[in-house]
Design an enzyme around this catalytic site. Sequence first.
Site, PDB file in Angstrom:
ATOM      1  N   GLY A 169      -2.509   1.073  -2.608  1.00 35.65           N
ATOM      2  CA  GLY A 169      -3.543   1.752  -1.833  1.00 35.65           C
ATOM      3  C   GLY A 169      -3.256   1.844  -0.347  1.00 35.65           C
ATOM      4  N   ASP A 170      -2.308   1.060   0.132  1.00 39.04           N
ATOM      5  CA  ASP A 170      -1.868   1.130   1.535  1.00 39.04           C
ATOM      6  C   ASP A 170      -0.457   0.548   1.583  1.00 39.04           C
ATOM      7  OD1 ASP A 170      -1.506   1.305   4.236  1.00 39.04           O
ATOM      8  OD2 ASP A 170      -3.153  -0.034   4.790  1.00 39.04           O
TER       9      ASP A 170
END
Length: 244
Positions: A169-170
């Site tokens: 997600g990041d």
Amino acid sequence: MSIPAAGAPVPARVRELAAGATLEPVWRNELGGVTFRAEGRDGIRFIKHGPKNLETTSAGEAERLSWAREYTPVPRVIEAGADETHEWLVTVALPGASAVAPRWVRDPATAVRAIGRGLRAFHDRMPVAQCPFDWRVSARTAAAEVRGIRVPDDLRVPPAEERLVVCHGDACAPNTLIADDGSWAGHVDLGALGVGDLWADLAVAAMSTVWNYGPGWEEAVVDAYGVPMDAERMTYYQRLWNAT
């Protein structure tokens, strides 16, 4: 995102959470939140403190970390909380250093290889069917609109999914930890973890090499991950990241 200047102010809540430990600001995110390294009698912890926002929450990250720890090296949560304006997350430090520590910035070939291999290991270990979190394009565009971001129409329909995985997600370079021998050691900052196409993570990991090591390393990340370059998916997911 940046490294805070020496002598940056320490919020009262962080001092309280540190309980007398020596504090060092190590990272500032784009929303103004700061992560502090706290070293005391109980070892090393990290305290993430920042303003509330609509993108991720400390409670949500704590839930994701607790789920992911069964499958892959991520920090153990000690405490997560919030008040009217701010929130915080306290975790136990993992072995290894960020892929943007000075040592690895001076050795981008090793860092980039660890980022790619680490991301592949992260994806391979996580059970998609058991993941309760969603990071598919429809969920991301809906969340962006809640924050007042209008997503361009041509980004609303993604390319066909190559492979569904549990995305970090990041997956930017700073969120990979590297061991002393140059191997991948773990991941941090999982506030947006959820199911999505592998390129949603890989495209961002590749893009972040330009920010942290300079141009010319994007293909090396893809090679280390172990899939052929896909320019269409790479471009799409980089544009989606920048738009949302």
